[in-house]
Design an enzyme around this catalytic site. Structure first.
Site, PDB file in Angstrom:
ATOM      1  N   ARG A  53       0.813  -1.226   0.000  1.00 34.20           N
ATOM      2  CA  ARG A  53       0.000   0.000   0.000  1.00 34.20           C
ATOM      3  C   ARG A  53       0.848   1.279   0.000  1.00 34.20           C
ATOM      4  O   ARG A  53       0.334   2.373  -0.177  1.00 34.20           O
ATOM      5  CB  ARG A  53      -0.950  -0.016   1.218  1.00 34.20           C
ATOM      6  CG  ARG A  53      -2.065  -1.044   1.069  1.00 34.20           C
ATOM      7  CD  ARG A  53      -2.752  -1.354   2.397  1.00 34.20           C
ATOM      8  NE  ARG A  53      -2.032  -2.341   3.183  1.00 34.20           N
ATOM      9  CZ  ARG A  53      -2.442  -2.813   4.360  1.00 34.20           C
ATOM     10  NH1 ARG A  53      -3.553  -2.359   4.900  1.00 34.20           N
ATOM     11  NH2 ARG A  53      -1.733  -3.715   5.002  1.00 34.20           N
ATOM     12  N   GLY A  71       2.614 -14.906   5.601  1.00 31.79           N
ATOM     13  CA  GLY A  71       1.782 -14.452   6.715  1.00 31.79           C
ATOM     14  C   GLY A  71       2.591 -14.216   7.983  1.00 31.79           C
ATOM     15  O   GLY A  71       3.746 -14.638   8.094  1.00 31.79           O
ATOM     16  N   ASP A 122       6.016  -2.007  11.447  1.00 34.32           N
ATOM     17  CA  ASP A 122       5.292  -0.844  10.942  1.00 34.32           C
ATOM     18  C   ASP A 122       4.447  -0.158  12.015  1.00 34.32           C
ATOM     19  O   ASP A 122       3.471   0.525  11.701  1.00 34.32           O
ATOM     20  CB  ASP A 122       4.436  -1.228   9.720  1.00 34.32           C
ATOM     21  CG  ASP A 122       3.321  -2.210  10.061  1.00 34.32           C
ATOM     22  OD1 ASP A 122       3.336  -2.770  11.170  1.00 34.32           O
ATOM     23  OD2 ASP A 122       2.438  -2.420   9.207  1.00 34.32           O
ATOM     24  N   GLU A 144      -9.575 -11.283  11.231  1.00 38.20           N
ATOM     25  CA  GLU A 144      -9.050 -10.279  10.308  1.00 38.20           C
ATOM     26  C   GLU A 144     -10.200  -9.620   9.564  1.00 38.20           C
ATOM     27  O   GLU A 144     -11.211 -10.274   9.265  1.00 38.20           O
ATOM     28  CB  GLU A 144      -8.085 -10.934   9.306  1.00 38.20           C
ATOM     29  CG  GLU A 144      -6.785 -11.390   9.938  1.00 38.20           C
ATOM     30  CD  GLU A 144      -6.097 -10.281  10.695  1.00 38.20           C
ATOM     31  OE1 GLU A 144      -5.788  -9.234  10.092  1.00 38.20           O
ATOM     32  OE2 GLU A 144      -5.855 -10.439  11.918  1.00 38.20           O
ATOM     33  N   ASN A 190      -6.859  -5.473  17.285  1.00 37.70           N
ATOM     34  CA  ASN A 190      -5.580  -6.101  17.645  1.00 37.70           C
ATOM     35  C   ASN A 190      -4.450  -5.188  17.184  1.00 37.70           C
ATOM     36  O   ASN A 190      -4.379  -4.811  16.021  1.00 37.70           O
ATOM     37  CB  ASN A 190      -5.509  -7.456  16.925  1.00 37.70           C
ATOM     38  CG  ASN A 190      -4.126  -8.078  16.995  1.00 37.70           C
ATOM     39  OD1 ASN A 190      -3.378  -7.840  17.944  1.00 37.70           O
ATOM     40  ND2 ASN A 190      -3.791  -8.888  15.993  1.00 37.70           N
ATOM     41  N   TYR A 221      29.160  30.653   0.080  1.00 35.47           N
ATOM     42  CA  TYR A 221      29.277  29.199   0.105  1.00 35.47           C
ATOM     43  C   TYR A 221      30.614  28.839   0.722  1.00 35.47           C
ATOM     44  O   TYR A 221      31.671  29.175   0.173  1.00 35.47           O
ATOM     45  CB  TYR A 221      29.174  28.590  -1.306  1.00 35.47           C
ATOM     46  CG  TYR A 221      29.488  27.114  -1.257  1.00 35.47           C
ATOM     47  CD1 TYR A 221      28.763  26.281  -0.405  1.00 35.47           C
ATOM     48  CD2 TYR A 221      30.538  26.564  -1.983  1.00 35.47           C
ATOM     49  CE1 TYR A 221      29.072  24.929  -0.293  1.00 35.47           C
ATOM     50  CE2 TYR A 221      30.844  25.207  -1.879  1.00 35.47           C
ATOM     51  CZ  TYR A 221      30.107  24.405  -1.023  1.00 35.47           C
ATOM     52  OH  TYR A 221      30.413  23.079  -0.899  1.00 35.47           O
ATOM     53  N   ASN A 242      36.336  37.595   9.538  1.00 34.36           N
ATOM     54  CA  ASN A 242      35.149  38.161   8.908  1.00 34.36           C
ATOM     55  C   ASN A 242      35.104  37.728   7.452  1.00 34.36           C
ATOM     56  O   ASN A 242      36.019  38.012   6.686  1.00 34.36           O
ATOM     57  CB  ASN A 242      35.192  39.685   9.006  1.00 34.36           C
ATOM     58  CG  ASN A 242      33.869  40.273   8.569  1.00 34.36           C
ATOM     59  OD1 ASN A 242      32.922  40.341   9.346  1.00 34.36           O
ATOM     60  ND2 ASN A 242      33.777  40.651   7.315  1.00 34.36           N
ATOM     61  N   ASN A 275      35.752  24.782  -4.110  1.00 37.85           N
ATOM     62  CA  ASN A 275      36.346  23.611  -3.457  1.00 37.85           C
ATOM     63  C   ASN A 275      36.416  22.408  -4.383  1.00 37.85           C
ATOM     64  O   ASN A 275      37.010  21.399  -4.044  1.00 37.85           O
ATOM     65  CB  ASN A 275      35.559  23.253  -2.190  1.00 37.85           C
ATOM     66  CG  ASN A 275      34.100  22.975  -2.478  1.00 37.85           C
ATOM     67  OD1 ASN A 275      33.522  23.543  -3.395  1.00 37.85           O
ATOM     68  ND2 ASN A 275      33.497  22.102  -1.708  1.00 37.85           N
ATOM     69  N   ALA A 324      38.144  43.270  -1.628  1.00 35.78           N
ATOM     70  CA  ALA A 324      36.893  42.848  -2.284  1.00 35.78           C
ATOM     71  C   ALA A 324      37.149  42.429  -3.727  1.00 35.78           C
ATOM     72  O   ALA A 324      38.009  42.969  -4.406  1.00 35.78           O
ATOM     73  CB  ALA A 324      35.890  43.987  -2.244  1.00 35.78           C
TER      74      ALA A 324
HETATM   75  C1  UD1 Z   1      -1.777  -7.232  11.296  1.00 32.18           C
HETATM   76  C2  UD1 Z   1      -2.655  -8.217  12.061  1.00 32.18           C
HETATM   77  C3  UD1 Z   1      -3.947  -7.508  12.493  1.00 32.18           C
HETATM   78  C4  UD1 Z   1      -3.589  -6.285  13.301  1.00 32.18           C
HETATM   79  C5  UD1 Z   1      -2.623  -5.357  12.551  1.00 32.18           C
HETATM   80  C6  UD1 Z   1      -2.123  -4.256  13.466  1.00 32.18           C
HETATM   81  C7  UD1 Z   1      -2.193 -10.419  11.060  1.00 32.18           C
HETATM   82  C8  UD1 Z   1      -2.697 -11.472  10.166  1.00 32.18           C
HETATM   83  N1  UD1 Z   1      -2.995  -9.350  11.206  1.00 32.18           N
HETATM   84  O1  UD1 Z   1      -2.455  -6.852  10.101  1.00 32.18           O
HETATM   85  O2  UD1 Z   1      -4.733  -8.391  13.266  1.00 32.18           O
HETATM   86  O3  UD1 Z   1      -4.790  -5.572  13.612  1.00 32.18           O
HETATM   87  O4  UD1 Z   1      -1.470  -6.098  12.111  1.00 32.18           O
HETATM   88  O5  UD1 Z   1      -1.285  -3.352  12.786  1.00 32.18           O
HETATM   89  O6  UD1 Z   1      -1.157 -10.562  11.680  1.00 32.18           O
HETATM   90  N2  UD1 Z   1       5.018  -9.497   7.816  1.00 32.18           N
HETATM   91  C9  UD1 Z   1       6.077 -10.357   7.618  1.00 32.18           C
HETATM   92  N3  UD1 Z   1       5.875 -11.492   6.878  1.00 32.18           N
HETATM   93  C10 UD1 Z   1       4.673 -11.810   6.362  1.00 32.18           C
HETATM   94  C11 UD1 Z   1       3.583 -10.911   6.562  1.00 32.18           C
HETATM   95  C12 UD1 Z   1       3.803  -9.763   7.303  1.00 32.18           C
HETATM   96  O7  UD1 Z   1       7.190 -10.123   8.081  1.00 32.18           O
HETATM   97  O8  UD1 Z   1       4.568 -12.862   5.711  1.00 32.18           O
HETATM   98  C13 UD1 Z   1       5.257  -8.266   8.613  1.00 32.18           C
HETATM   99  C14 UD1 Z   1       5.004  -6.992   7.829  1.00 32.18           C
HETATM  100  O9  UD1 Z   1       6.219  -6.554   7.213  1.00 32.18           O
HETATM  101  C15 UD1 Z   1       4.567  -6.019   8.908  1.00 32.18           C
HETATM  102  C16 UD1 Z   1       3.924  -6.907   9.955  1.00 32.18           C
HETATM  103  O10 UD1 Z   1       4.350  -8.237   9.684  1.00 32.18           O
HETATM  104  O11 UD1 Z   1       5.643  -5.328   9.495  1.00 32.18           O
HETATM  105  C17 UD1 Z   1       2.387  -6.852   9.897  1.00 32.18           C
HETATM  106  O12 UD1 Z   1       1.978  -7.218   8.579  1.00 32.18           O
HETATM  107  P1  UD1 Z   1       0.858  -6.398   7.807  1.00 32.18           P
HETATM  108  O13 UD1 Z   1       0.720  -6.999   6.459  1.00 32.18           O
HETATM  109  O14 UD1 Z   1       1.100  -4.953   7.928  1.00 32.18           O
HETATM  110  O15 UD1 Z   1      -0.422  -6.843   8.673  1.00 32.18           O
HETATM  111  P2  UD1 Z   1      -1.748  -6.026   8.867  1.00 32.18           P
HETATM  112  O16 UD1 Z   1      -2.628  -6.237   7.681  1.00 32.18           O
HETATM  113  O17 UD1 Z   1      -1.436  -4.627   9.250  1.00 32.18           O
HETATM  114 MG    MG Z   2       0.262  -3.424   9.116  1.00 33.09          MG
END
Ligand code: UD1
Ligand code: MG
Length: 436
Positions: A17, A79, A104, A152, A167, A343, A354, A363, A400
């Protein structure tokens, strides 16, 4: 003895996104890449070791991580539960609590995490009441108020979608529970992913939770959320500087990164930018619309309005840098002044020098950068070019409009002048000729 705490930071996602070539966790707020927020937080609450799970852009992300964290690679983003499995494989033999943080979620506070770590049971998680829960997993509680599961957004029923408790994606697990239960999760959901929140249902009713303010747990998934989080953090950072004795003419238009040090009685006028690495000592005045990029400003200096101090700038006490002056790798001695349009790059300037308006260090010769040195008490007249490498000795005086190409001895006067030509009446004759 305090419990053993390890942490796993999830940062393998692409950040679809964000619509960016850069991995999401390398986007910055207040000068700091997102991934470093949970890394620092984990250290602050005493977690050790920390494993950062990387995937998209792993090589790039690795470069910003401190050497003490471990990296585990998740080859395919299957996931959040799969990401934790990968992280856990780097924690062989670890027994204790596993804090799971998200790459994030940058505004989470150490106080909240410390409380989370105090909660009992195999699973504890942070939740929040969202004004607009769109995009988050919803917390489903039973009649007795206990948490039953997380659903979710894409898997919610219309009734579940109305739930405003969400969550936060921040958890504390027992390592043994994780090892036992992670393998049993299934991807029979809307995204065909292995969801970490499914472990909540696996542990129910032994699920503990902690409510946190939404402002702390806001996740960053697009550029608008990035700017909203940055603005919120900026307000906090500015207020903190004010509490420490810094005057801000207008906090709403003052942009101070993290990792900036500002002494007492410093005053900062509206429209200034102080980027990461900048240090401003006591009593300095930073006047309107100045930009300081990793510069060091000594006590009692006056900078701006409209000055730009680039990296490697070091101002000793009482230096004045005025409007439209740019400095880079410039060490400027006590009480020296460059008040207008200049500069100054790759230069060492002594005390009480001065530098006149329009002075320019030449430079760069198209191939390499060279150094200019100005001794103590030097006077540089306006519109001077200093062709580096070149040294002007202590107490020397440059007239100058001079192009200084060779070293100038101490206490000497140097100037270059083209011979002056005056033709009496020439302009008048020209005008009259044009009339005919
Ligand atoms: C996730 C949660 C959701 C929660 C939300 C809060 C899951 C399934 N859902 O959703 O319940 O409300 O965070 O912000 O966990 N990542 C990996 N590997 C993967 C997938 C994700 O490292 O395979 C990392 C992403 O880089 C990110 C974090 O996990 O930093 C969360 O992933 P993201 O896709 O942002 O999950 P959300 O949809 O925000
Ligand atoms: Mg997220």
């Amino acid at each position: 003895m305090p419990p053993n705490i390890a942490s796993i930071i999830l940062a393998a996602g692409k950040g679809t996104r964000m619509l960016s070539r850069r991995p999401k966790v390398l986007h910055r707020i207040l000068g700091r890449p997102l991934v470093l927020f949970p890394v620092r937080l984990a250290a602050e609450v005493g977690a050790r070791p920390t494993v950062v799970v990387l995937g998209h852009g792993a090589d790039e992300v690795r470069q910003v991580l401190p050497p003490e964290v471990q990296v585990a690679i998740q080859p395919e983003q299957r996931g959040t539960a799969d990401a934790v499995r990968v992280g856990l494989s780097a924690l062989a033999g670890f027994d204790g609590k596993v804090l799971v943080l998200s790459g994030d979620v940058p505004l989470l506070g150490a106080g909240t995490v410390k409380q989370l770590l105090e909660l009992p049971g195999p699973v504890a998680l942070v939740t929040a009441l969202a004004g607009d829960p769109t995009g988050y997993g919803r917390v489903v509680r039973g009649r007795d108020g206990r948490i039953e599961r997380i659903v979710e957004e894409r898997d919610t029923s219309p009734a579940e979608r109305q739930i405003s408790e969400i969550n936060a994606g921040i958890y504390c697990f027992d390592a043994a529970f994780l090892r036992e239960r992670l393998g049993g999760l299934r991807d029979d959901n809307a995204q065909s992913e292995l969801y970490l929140p499914d472990l909540v249902a696996a542990a129910a009713p032994r699920v503990a939770s902690l409510a946190a303010p939404m402002a702390e747990i806001a996740g960053i998934n697009d550029r608008r959320e990035l700017s909203v989080a940055e603005a919120a953090l900026r307000a906090r950072v500015n207020a903190e500087h004010q509490r420490n004795g810094v005057t801000l003419g207008d906090p709403a238009t003052t942009y101070i990164d993290l990792d900036v040090e500002i002494g007492r009685d410093v005053s900062i006028e509206p429209g200034c930018v102080l980027a990461a690495g900048t240090v401003v000592a006591e009593g300095a005045e930073i006047r309107a619309h100045s930009v300081l990029e990793g510069a060091r400003v000594g006590p009692g200096c006056v900078v701006g309005p409209f000055a730009r101090l680039r990296p490697g700038t070091e101002l000793a006490a009482g230096v004045h840098i005025g409007n439209f002056v740019e400095t880079k790798k410039a060490r400027i001695g006590e009480g020296s002044k460059a008040n207008h349009h200049a500069y100054l790059g790759d230069i060492e300037i002594g005390k009480r020098v001065n530098v006149g308006a329009g002075t320019i260090t030449c430079n760069y010769d198209g191939q390499k950068k060279s150094l200019t040195r100005l001794g103590d008490g030097v006077f540089i007249g306006s519109d001077t070019q200093l062709v580096a490498p070149v040294t002007v000795g202590d107490g020397a005086y440059v007239g100058a409009g001079t192009t200084v190409q060779e070293d100038v001895p101490e206490d000497a006067l140097v100037f270059t002048r083209a011979p002056r030509v005056v033709k009496e009446g020439w302009a008048k004759r020209r005008r009259e000729k044009a009339k005919k």
